[in-house]
Design a protein around this motif. Sequence first.
Motif, PDB file in Angstrom:
ATOM      1  N   LYS B  76      41.293  39.201  36.785  1.00 14.07           N
ATOM      2  CA  LYS B  76      39.995  39.363  37.238  1.00 14.07           C
ATOM      3  C   LYS B  76      39.821  38.782  38.618  1.00 14.07           C
ATOM      4  CE  LYS B  76      35.279  38.239  35.462  1.00 14.07           C
ATOM      5  NZ  LYS B  76      34.568  37.497  34.430  1.00 14.07           N
ATOM      6  N   GLU B  79      41.079  41.126  41.300  1.00 11.92           N
ATOM      7  CA  GLU B  79      39.960  42.165  41.395  1.00 11.92           C
ATOM      8  C   GLU B  79      38.830  41.689  42.420  1.00 11.92           C
ATOM      9  OE1 GLU B  79      38.240  43.752  37.906  1.00 11.92           O
ATOM     10  OE2 GLU B  79      40.251  44.019  37.037  1.00 11.92           O
ATOM     11  N   GLU B  82      39.916  41.460  45.928  1.00 14.84           N
ATOM     12  CA  GLU B  82      39.757  42.770  46.677  1.00 14.84           C
ATOM     13  C   GLU B  82      38.105  42.944  46.957  1.00 14.84           C
ATOM     14  OE1 GLU B  82      41.845  46.270  45.447  1.00 14.84           O
ATOM     15  OE2 GLU B  82      40.329  47.704  46.533  1.00 14.84           O
TER      16      GLU B  82
END
Lengths: 187, 187
Positions: B76, B79, B82
Amino acid sequence: MSMKLLILGLLLERDMHPYEITLVMKERSMDQIIKLQMGSLYYAVDKLAEGGHIETVEVIRSPDRPDKTIYRITDKGKELMEQLILQQIKKSDPPYHPLYMALALSRYIDQEKVAKLLEERIREAEHQVNFAYQVYEEHISLVPRSSLHLMYGRYEHCLTELKWLKRLYDDVVAGKMSDKGSPIIDP
Amino acid sequence: MSMKLLILGLLLERDMHPYEITLVMKERSMDQIIKLQMGSLYYAVDKLAEGGHIETVEVIRSPDRPDKTIYRITDKGKELMEQLILQQIKKSDPPYHPLYMALALSRYIDQEKVAKLLEERIREAEHQVNFAYQVYEEHISLVPRSSLHLMYGRYEHCLTELKWLKRLYDDVVAGKMSDKGSPIIDP
DNA sequence: GCCACCCTATTCAAATTTGAATATAATAAG
DNA sequence: CTTATTATATTCAAATTTGAATAGGGTGGC
């Protein structure tokens, strides 16, 4: 702190209410130099008033609108202004740049997405450079050199930023962000 | 936000405890790019842990010292990284510069005081330029280009700043800050 | 004539940053 | 040997910033 400085500086010219300050800021494109957040402005005004650096001239009430409180700078406020100016000139934090961090890590993610966003950024940066130069040119005969330096400085900083973004972009599309060993070449 | 990004980026390399992060930051002179405030760091770590972006690997207790809590990045967290990178590249606030405000108002106060402080600033800026260039040079063959761009960009920004300060200084000692009508000339 | 959006003005809760305090050990300087 | 500084690790209250909410009036377009 520079919000307080701004307020004192503008009140030096004439008495105003907070909202009026925001208008003047926009008129002079000062909102490019200091972030204009209503919350921060009102907070700073309150603090200055608490400290006796500015004082209420009058409160204009009208039935439909919020009250306007007009402030004026006090002698204490003028002293504070001098202090703040000297303090700001003195302290030199290096120019923190949030993009630096992101870019250093950008090689871990999809390079196409990065390239797309960089293109947008470059376009914006170009506008900013042009705009900053225009603002400078238009003010050459209108404002004292102290203000002119500010405008020209902004132009140069924006230009430096633009060149940097372009170099980055070139490397991203060439897929070189993870390469090692070669120096950065100025165009 | 860029504090969170930094933490995620460093945890990508290896698991660490917050204090260790500060050490790595200093080692790589990242503390020049993002302000290193202990409070903010621990706050950001807590938030990331709350959100499940990082998780505790182990807690090392020793009798005399505070516990060390070692964290690792989760999927997580990767992510989020990003997202944060793309977000940062996207949003382009103009580079706010606290000195700009101070300088615009500096003509109202004692010019000698201003000149003295500017001299100091110029000296510091020169050190920063040299240091930034050194950091860049030393890393040419060591780090990926994404990081190198960051270092070279920093050098250029510092250089732009230095030139600006020198022009200001010249005008202050010449007593020209309140003059009107003449354009700024690049050296 | 009405819908959507911007202007006038301010306030507020929630998120974040700041700056300092804590407490101990190791190292260096005189 | 004693004092000062630096390193280890974290926590906390207070200051500040953020982002959105409020609420009525004006304005331009279809």
